[in-house]
Design a protein around this motif. Structure first.
Motif, mmCIF file in Angstrom:
data_model
loop_
_atom_site.group_PDB
_atom_site.id
_atom_site.type_symbol
_atom_site.label_atom_id
_atom_site.label_comp_id
_atom_site.label_asym_id
_atom_site.label_seq_id
_atom_site.Cartn_x
_atom_site.Cartn_y
_atom_site.Cartn_z
ATOM 1 N N SER A 1 -4.754 50.922 -26.112
ATOM 2 C CA SER A 1 -4.722 52.179 -26.851
ATOM 3 C C SER A 1 -5.257 53.337 -26.013
ATOM 4 N N LEU A 2 -6.039 53.012 -24.963
ATOM 5 C CA LEU A 2 -6.553 54.078 -24.093
ATOM 6 C C LEU A 2 -5.598 54.384 -22.947
ATOM 7 N N GLY A 3 -4.507 53.616 -22.887
ATOM 8 C CA GLY A 3 -3.512 53.878 -21.855
ATOM 9 C C GLY A 3 -3.788 53.178 -20.534
ATOM 10 N N LEU A 4 -4.675 52.186 -20.524
ATOM 11 C CA LEU A 4 -4.930 51.429 -19.295
ATOM 12 C C LEU A 4 -3.710 50.573 -18.965
ATOM 13 N N GLY A 5 -3.371 50.477 -17.689
ATOM 14 C CA GLY A 5 -2.270 49.624 -17.268
ATOM 15 C C GLY A 5 -2.686 48.157 -17.260
ATOM 16 N N TYR A 6 -1.718 47.262 -16.967
ATOM 17 C CA TYR A 6 -1.997 45.824 -17.022
ATOM 18 C C TYR A 6 -3.158 45.421 -16.103
ATOM 19 N N TRP A 7 -3.098 45.855 -14.843
ATOM 20 C CA TRP A 7 -4.125 45.414 -13.892
ATOM 21 C C TRP A 7 -5.477 46.039 -14.205
ATOM 22 N N GLN A 8 -5.457 47.309 -14.693
ATOM 23 C CA GLN A 8 -6.711 47.941 -15.097
ATOM 24 C C GLN A 8 -7.309 47.199 -16.288
ATOM 25 N N LYS B 1 6.280 53.195 -18.646
ATOM 26 C CA LYS B 1 5.682 54.463 -18.226
ATOM 27 C C LYS B 1 5.545 55.404 -19.419
ATOM 28 N N LYS B 2 6.624 55.461 -20.219
ATOM 29 C CA LYS B 2 6.618 56.302 -21.422
ATOM 30 C C LYS B 2 5.523 55.830 -22.378
ATOM 31 N N ILE B 3 5.419 54.509 -22.524
ATOM 32 C CA ILE B 3 4.427 53.953 -23.450
ATOM 33 C C ILE B 3 3.023 54.393 -23.023
ATOM 34 N N ASP B 4 2.739 54.271 -21.721
ATOM 35 C CA ASP B 4 1.419 54.687 -21.244
ATOM 36 C C ASP B 4 1.194 56.183 -21.442
ATOM 37 N N GLU B 5 2.267 56.974 -21.253
ATOM 38 C CA GLU B 5 2.147 58.421 -21.480
ATOM 39 C C GLU B 5 1.771 58.701 -22.933
ATOM 40 N N VAL B 6 2.470 58.012 -23.847
ATOM 41 C CA VAL B 6 2.190 58.217 -25.275
ATOM 42 C C VAL B 6 0.766 57.784 -25.599
ATOM 43 N N ARG B 7 0.361 56.631 -25.056
ATOM 44 C CA ARG B 7 -0.974 56.114 -25.371
ATOM 45 C C ARG B 7 -2.076 57.047 -24.881
ATOM 46 N N ARG B 8 -1.793 57.772 -23.807
ATOM 47 C CA ARG B 8 -2.784 58.716 -23.305
ATOM 48 C C ARG B 8 -2.991 59.874 -24.286
ATOM 49 N N GLU B 9 -1.945 60.201 -25.033
ATOM 50 C CA GLU B 9 -2.020 61.358 -25.930
ATOM 51 C C GLU B 9 -2.410 60.960 -27.350
ATOM 52 N N VAL B 10 -2.382 59.651 -27.632
ATOM 53 C CA VAL B 10 -2.650 59.191 -28.990
ATOM 54 C C VAL B 10 -3.917 58.349 -28.980
ATOM 55 N N GLY B 11 -4.949 58.822 -29.663
ATOM 56 C CA GLY B 11 -6.173 58.040 -29.743
ATOM 57 C C GLY B 11 -6.092 57.068 -30.903
ATOM 58 N N MET B 12 -6.810 55.930 -30.782
ATOM 59 C CA MET B 12 -6.784 55.003 -31.904
ATOM 60 C C MET B 12 -8.182 54.464 -32.177
#
Lengths: 386, 267
Positions: free
Chosen positions: A284-291, B96-107
């Motif tokens: 949910s914080l946007g961390l990638g797989y390796w992170q 990549k899109k998923i990570d972009e969205v997750r950066r903008e959406v807190g949970m």
């Protein structure tokens, strides 16, 4: 009716009082740990009796009756065996260990080159001790030196053939040197390999998963002795004639691959114990797989399975003795060879003394690892620290 | 009608003037979305457009798919049919899109999901440092700013295990805010808390609402819904059954299922 009055209000808060004497002190400790029930009391008495019977005999053999000096076997023989000790004497023959200590430590490594092994050991300790002491800073640099630079230093220093150092071929290596070389390589390679295999086995990519499973199950399904035999005797059949692999190198690869399969399963156990919420929190914080794996999941998983990891290390350390079957002489191998192949020290006590010595050395290393792992477990336990 | 919750509507102080809903700026657009767990159809034909600045409360019986729905918005769950567009980015298999969205959406999760091996401060700086590449010192300043906002700066160097549930949940909110999200998702943020701690978490959430944060909140705190939400959504059996303004929703529910649900939680 007064006695049925349900309403009551505390007018004064009760204060904390000192614990009663039955809860604290040596008496309380003994009651709790040694004499808690009739069964416990019986066990305590039995254990005390067994200790009283065995301990004096053991101490007597090890120290009080033991021979501490002498030039050859006659020092440890009784009168009827041709020596000067009283008939019926029994005790450790320590001069044997003293005389063969160099061989137990270095094997047949040339006498005039042994300083290289000692220097290597000093560098090893100088890097290991600060790495294991949490208070000492520069952990990252220290770890790089220990895991990435030290192997090369050790390689050139021990093997030689470069920088004017005479070449010392590995068949001359032996004793504790071989035990430690195999253990170090096994430990240093099996942990990262195990991590990769464990992640591979839990991967969503089918090929990666399949390869990891096949490797782990194949290696775990075969005894180490068989792996070593194969590495030593079968491998040369498959490579072109004239091309030789160093026997020690083959053993190193065998042991490293073998223990990495076990390590992978230990680590997988840790990975499975990490709650799904940790993965989701990281996602949910946007961390990638390796992170996510490197920063969140793996640190927690490894911490959980420290006992299992150290168990594997200890197993690996002791399994190095199996290299004897492919004619590499580790510590136990050199002890065994000295006992059977050295007429200078052939006495009835030699075998016992030699094996007790070997066992003591192994025990010191394994106990050290065990204690250190317990220390680390306590230190890293942040989960419930209040 | 009295509301049986730990925190009643009267206790929640909101400055409604500060909360502004955009008329044109769409934050989340869910169109004809379906989801299956194997054979089981969990979410059916979900259509939901969330404007920037909206505070939406989602309620419904357990198993109605409300958590699953908001977890689809940051792709913790995958949908199989329909479209989800968050901040103009459509969620597909594109990592990549998923990570972009997750950066903008807190949970924020029911069980906090703080990282127990890291201190409170490290929990808050981890993502800014590794995902946003913020310098450590700056990340720590941002983290302390948000820890002050949730009123626990003094706990920064403790571990999550040393904090109470309410404090942990406030850290979790601060951790999300450190990524400077434009949308916040709350998945039953107070369900695992003692009554005394629910209020402190709700107050933090009210503060966010007053700052104009777009919020989707799965909760049974009806006092919060009444005072803070501009829209209440009721879900049952994987679909949106009814949605309305809080006043209309609570006072004049229209669907039979909504009436039954409300009669069970409100007395």
């Amino acid at each position: 009716m007064q006695e049925h009055d349900l309403s009551w209000v505390r007018t004064e808060m009760a204060l904390a009082q000192a614990a009663p004497s039955s809860q604290v002190g040596a008496g309380a400790w003994m009651r709790k740990n040694l004499f808690a029930s009739p069964f416990d009391t019986a066990l305590t008495i039995l254990a005390a009796l067994a200790l009283a019977w065995a301990l004096p005999q053991i101490l007597n053999w090890l120290f009080f009756s033991a021979v501490w000096s002498g030039a050859d076997r006659t020092a440890c023989l009784t009168t009827e065996q041709g020596g000067s000790l009283p008939a019926g004497w029994t005790g450790a023959c320590w001069p044997f260990v003293e005389a063969r200590l160099g061989y137990f430590t270095f094997g047949r490594y040339p006498l005039e080159e042994r300083w290289r092994v000692i220097l290597c050991g000093v560098i090893f300790l100088a890097l290991l001790v600060p790495l294991l002491t949490p208070r000492i800073p520069f952990k990252r640099l220290n770890a790089i030196l220990f895991f990435a630079v030290f192997p090369f230093i050790a390689f050139f220093l021990l093997l030689g053939g470069y920088f004017g150092l005479p070449y010392v071929e590995t068949p001359l290596w032996g004793g504790l040197l071989v035990t430690l070389v195999i253990s170090y390589v096994g430990i240093v390679t099996s942990l990262p390999l195990g991590i990769i295999l464990a992640l591979g086995r839990r991967s969503k990519m089918p090929i990666v998963k399949l390869l990891s499973v096949v490797f782990i199950e194949t290696v775990r399904g075969v005894p180490l002795v068989a792996v070593l035999f194969m590495a030593s005797f079968m491998l040369p059949l498959f490579v072109p004639p004239g091309m030789t692999f160093d026997k020690l190198l083959r053993a190193l690869i065998g042991v490293a691959l073998f223990s990495s399969a076990y390590m992978a399963e230990v680590i997988r156990g840790g990975l499975q114990a990490i709650p799904k919420g940790q993965y989701e929190g990281a996602d949910s914080l946007g961390l990638g797989y390796w992170q996510k794996m490197g920063l969140i999941v793996m640190p927690q998983a490894l911490k959980l399975v420290i006992p299992g990891i150290v168990n594997t290390f200890i197993g690996l350390f002791k399994d190095t003795t199996l290299v004897l079957i492919i004619s590499l002489f580790d510590l136990l191998g050199t002890v065994k060879q000295s006992i059977s192949g050295d007429p200078t020290w052939a006495t009835p006590q030699t075998a016992k003394t030699g094996y007790v010595f070997a066992a003591a050395v192994f025990w010191i290393f394994c106990f050290g690892m065990s204690r250190y792992s317990q220390y680390m477990e306590r230190r890293l336990d942040t989960g419930h620290r209040k | 009608m009295a509301i049986e919750n730990a925190v009643s509507a009267e206790e929640i102080k909101v400055d409604a003037k500060k909360m502004h809903v955009s008329d044109t700026d769409v934050a989340i657009d869910i169109v004809g979305m379906h989801k299956w767990y194997g054979e089981f159809h969990v979410l059916k034909d979900i259509n939901l457009r969330v404007m920037r600045g909206e505070r939406i409360v989602i309620c419904g019986p357990s198993g109605s798919g409300k958590s699953t729905m908001i977890r689809c918005i940051n792709r913790l769950e995958e949908h199989q049919k329909g479209k989800i567009i968050v901040d103009g980015k459509e969620l597909t298999n594109d990592l990549k899109k998923i990570d972009e969205v997750r950066r903008e959406v807190g949970m924020v999760f029911q069980h906090f999901n703080l990282f127990p091996h890291l201190t409170i401060l490290e929990n808050c700086t981890l993502a800014p440092i590794w995902v946003r590449k913020t310098p450590k010192k700056q990340a720590e300043e941002i983290a302390m700013h948000f820890l002050k906002r949730v009123k626990i700066p003094e706990q920064a160097n403790k571990y999550p295990g040393q904090l109470s549930g309410g404090q942990q949940q406030r850290v979790a909110i601060a951790r999300s805010l450190c990524m400077n999200p434009r949308i916040m998702l709350f998945d039953e943020p107070t369900s695992a808390l003692d009554p005394e701690m629910i209020k402190e978490v709700l107050e933090t959430m009210v503060g966010l609402a007053e700052e104009g944060m777009t919020m989707l909140c799965v909760t049974h705190e009806m006092g919060f819904a009444r005072k803070v939400a501009n829209r209440v959504i009721f879900m049952d059996q994987g679909q949106i059954v009814e949605q309305n303004t809080p006043v209309e929703f609570f006072d004049h529910p229209r669907h039979e299922r909504t009436k039954l649900f409300l009669s069970q939680i409100l007395h």
